[in-house]
Write a protein that holds these residues in place. Structure first.
Motif, PDB file in Angstrom:
ATOM      1  N   ARG B 125      45.326  13.437 -18.810  1.00  0.00           N
ATOM      2  CA  ARG B 125      44.627  12.932 -17.622  1.00  0.00           C
ATOM      3  C   ARG B 125      43.422  12.085 -18.006  1.00  0.00           C
ATOM      4  O   ARG B 125      43.151  11.048 -17.416  1.00  0.00           O
ATOM      5  N   CYS B 134      42.063   4.506 -13.158  1.00  0.00           N
ATOM      6  CA  CYS B 134      42.161   5.308 -11.943  1.00  0.00           C
ATOM      7  C   CYS B 134      42.667   6.679 -12.376  1.00  0.00           C
ATOM      8  O   CYS B 134      43.126   6.839 -13.501  1.00  0.00           O
ATOM      9  N   SER B 135      42.540   7.655 -11.490  1.00  0.00           N
ATOM     10  CA  SER B 135      43.041   8.976 -11.872  1.00  0.00           C
ATOM     11  C   SER B 135      44.563   8.981 -11.759  1.00  0.00           C
ATOM     12  O   SER B 135      45.145   8.224 -10.985  1.00  0.00           O
ATOM     13  N   GLU B 137      46.247  11.234 -10.453  1.00  0.00           N
ATOM     14  CA  GLU B 137      46.574  11.699  -9.111  1.00  0.00           C
ATOM     15  C   GLU B 137      46.604  10.535  -8.120  1.00  0.00           C
ATOM     16  O   GLU B 137      47.440  10.494  -7.220  1.00  0.00           O
ATOM     17  N   GLU B 138      45.659   9.592  -8.261  1.00  0.00           N
ATOM     18  CA  GLU B 138      45.651   8.431  -7.352  1.00  0.00           C
ATOM     19  C   GLU B 138      46.972   7.663  -7.458  1.00  0.00           C
ATOM     20  O   GLU B 138      47.538   7.244  -6.454  1.00  0.00           O
ATOM     21  N   ILE B 141      49.777   9.605  -5.778  1.00  0.00           N
ATOM     22  CA  ILE B 141      49.719   9.521  -4.309  1.00  0.00           C
ATOM     23  C   ILE B 141      50.177   8.136  -3.843  1.00  0.00           C
ATOM     24  O   ILE B 141      50.834   7.985  -2.818  1.00  0.00           O
ATOM     25  N   LYS B 149      54.912  14.122  -3.346  1.00  0.00           N
ATOM     26  CA  LYS B 149      53.520  13.798  -3.695  1.00  0.00           C
ATOM     27  C   LYS B 149      52.699  15.074  -3.884  1.00  0.00           C
ATOM     28  O   LYS B 149      51.992  15.239  -4.870  1.00  0.00           O
ATOM     29  N   LYS B 150      52.781  15.963  -2.887  1.00  0.00           N
ATOM     30  CA  LYS B 150      51.890  17.119  -2.880  1.00  0.00           C
ATOM     31  C   LYS B 150      52.107  18.006  -4.103  1.00  0.00           C
ATOM     32  O   LYS B 150      51.153  18.385  -4.784  1.00  0.00           O
ATOM     33  N   SER B 157      47.299  18.416 -11.714  1.00  0.00           N
ATOM     34  CA  SER B 157      45.889  18.831 -11.648  1.00  0.00           C
ATOM     35  C   SER B 157      45.674  20.233 -12.184  1.00  0.00           C
ATOM     36  O   SER B 157      44.546  20.721 -12.232  1.00  0.00           O
ATOM     37  N   SER B 158      46.759  20.882 -12.582  1.00  0.00           N
ATOM     38  CA  SER B 158      46.633  22.293 -12.956  1.00  0.00           C
ATOM     39  C   SER B 158      45.922  22.471 -14.293  1.00  0.00           C
ATOM     40  O   SER B 158      45.935  21.600 -15.153  1.00  0.00           O
ATOM     41  N   ASP B 190      52.048  24.796   1.167  1.00  0.00           N
ATOM     42  CA  ASP B 190      50.963  24.916   0.185  1.00  0.00           C
ATOM     43  C   ASP B 190      51.198  26.074  -0.781  1.00  0.00           C
ATOM     44  O   ASP B 190      50.904  25.963  -1.971  1.00  0.00           O
ATOM     45  N   TRP B 194      50.740  26.109  -4.768  1.00  0.00           N
ATOM     46  CA  TRP B 194      49.725  26.951  -5.402  1.00  0.00           C
ATOM     47  C   TRP B 194      50.339  27.859  -6.463  1.00  0.00           C
ATOM     48  O   TRP B 194      49.801  27.996  -7.558  1.00  0.00           O
ATOM     49  N   THR B 198      49.154  26.898 -10.231  1.00  0.00           N
ATOM     50  CA  THR B 198      47.937  27.571 -10.712  1.00  0.00           C
ATOM     51  C   THR B 198      48.235  28.785 -11.595  1.00  0.00           C
ATOM     52  O   THR B 198      47.380  29.197 -12.367  1.00  0.00           O
TER      53      THR B 198
END
Lengths: 316, 316
Positions: B125, B134-135, B137-138, B141, B149-150, B157-158, B190, B194, B198
């Motif tokens: 990352r 840019c990140s 994640e950007e 998305i 995407k989600k 991001s984990s 979600d 999660w 995570t």
């Protein structure tokens, strides 16, 4: 724009460790000596002192501080003595393990996600995982109030681009998207989380400015009017931390010293965590907002060793 | 369980740089010499060679490789020569910038999120953000198909806890939660993101085992039966990468060499990215799954310098 003052000629880490050891010796503690050493060393110097102290006395400096100091003074000195990433990991953990998690606890998490550098946030996550044997996100999902879980997980997982790259078309587009979700009272939509947690700070500022130009109001005002409790308050703090961390922290200190009594935990957190970053700017923001100096406010609300230690970090 | 072989006496970085420079000299290139050097050096050694080459010739080794080598061989050697985090950042970027993003492109992102160490993912990352301003994640998305995407943002991001801490009650509870979402065909909830993004790998394995015990089927089978297109395929790959990265990569290689023609990009990616991690285990998994050796499969489907380079990484 730090306020921390470090002497021109810094004693060696061994001398500093010996001074601290002497201060802890016998009955009572020489608090002044502790302030004189630790209150005037930067994060790198404090790390070397921790290592040297451990080597010399086969004991952790943090443990010694725990047994020698107490109360607000002890808590402040210990927080300051930790490595900044460990300090913040512990602050977040304490916030998440509170009996009742309200906006004051959530503030701590937002500050570390939105008013720290992306690299510092990663360091905090690494440290959290090392200290508590689970990811920070797992604890958020387990402990945080349901309405704010999603945005908090997004914020702490972010690794924003650390530079001033701004696309004004994107800013316009995302200002509209934010307006739609605010109008619909749907701040919990994925798009809100994505915008607030993946865009770089400069891009976000451009988005908030575009919002103001297009709709006449500041986004945070509209959220206050149309929002829904904890989530709205949290998003407002995100916006404030992005636009101006110094104003946010000036506000934290103002709230901490306002009225009767003092919120020492908040006061300590704000001063300890910004003394090496932007506390000078926080002072300026405080003066502008309150027409009185932050130093005087802190002096009036604190006393003895605790007050003296905070004043040292404030550069007095 | 790497397959990479490094000679007992490794030439100095200066000697290696000189050998490479000589291989590039004049018309044509001495590909054998390139394989002999780069195909037998680990990531740390390659980094020092890159630095030394730059210092000696005031030119980047990667640039030299770009101008000297071409085709699948060139792409493989260049990928291998990058720092692993840069290699993966570039692979993910290429996948996201594809004209059409299907499951093969998404696989690259899942591998880096779920079959790499948490620290490597953070390094990727950081590198992505440095290279592309840019990140990651950007870009996800912006570029990824809406249905995934989600979960992709969650996965990249984990920062999973990197240890074997397992809570069997949590595993049981989350197995039930996963079962509910699968039964309702709501993999986009979600809670699915999660759990998958995570929890540490050991905890996730316990959850998948609990699912199997409770419901008689493997989670990935149920997802295949009840799932909904791209998202279901992606979640299946997540589960496979968590349970057994070696089987996943054995499958990638099998698919790459199956039938007429070869998917050289996938073959290169699998071998280059696992040669220093677990390619020996991938070989074992391949043999068990296909009753034929991975080395032979690769030998049959590749030729000349490209084949020779892959065989070098395979430890031949």
């Amino acid at each position: 724009m730090a306020t921390l003052t470090v002497p021109q000629e810094v004693p060696s880490p061994t001398e500093d460790s010996e001074t601290l050891r002497k201060a802890f010796h016998g009955w009572g503690t020489d608090e002044k000596a502790v302030i004189q050493v630790l209150g005037h060393r930067n994060a790198r110097q404090r790390k070397i002192i921790r290592d040297t102290y451990q080597e010399l006395y086969n004991q952790s400096l943090i443990d010694s501080l725990h047994s020698e100091l107490s109360g607000d003074f002890g808590r402040a000195v210990i927080l300051w003595t930790y490595d900044p990433a460990e300090r913040d990991a512990r602050l977040v953990n304490k916030a998440l393990k509170s009996k009742k998690i309200g906006i004051n606890e959530l503030k701590v998490i937002v500050e570390i996600s939105c008013a720290s550098s992306p690299h510092h946030l990663l360091a905090v996550r690494k440290c959290y995982s090392f200290l508590f044997e689970c990811s920070l996100e797992e604890d958020i999902i387990h402990e945080a109030p349901p309405s704010v879980k999603k945005i908090l997980v997004g914020l702490v997982s972010s690794f924003r681009f650390d530079g001033a790259v701004v696309d004004l078309d994107v800013a316009d587009d995302e200002a509209s998207k934010l307006q739609e979700t605010v109008a619909l009272k749907q701040l919990d939509q994925d798009i809100v989380v994505w915008i607030l947690s993946t865009r770089n700070v400069f891009q976000l500022k451009a988005t908030f400015e575009s919002y103001h130009k297009k709709y006449g109001n500041f986004l945070e005002e509209d959220i206050k009017d149309y929002g829904n409790g904890l989530l709205a308050s949290l998003v407002t703090i995100v916006i404030r931390c992005v636009i101006s961390p110094e104003k946010h922290f000036a506000g934290v200190i103002k709230d901490a010293v306002a009225g009767w009594g003092t919120d020492e935990d908040a006061l300590t957190r704000a001063i300890v965590s910004r003394a090496e970053i932007d506390l000078m700017k926080v002072k300026e923001a405080y003066l502008e907002m309150n027409k009185t100096s932050l130093d005087n406010a802190v002096k009036d609300d604190t006393s003895r060793d605790y007050g003296a230690f905070l004043m040292a970090l404030l550069g007095q």
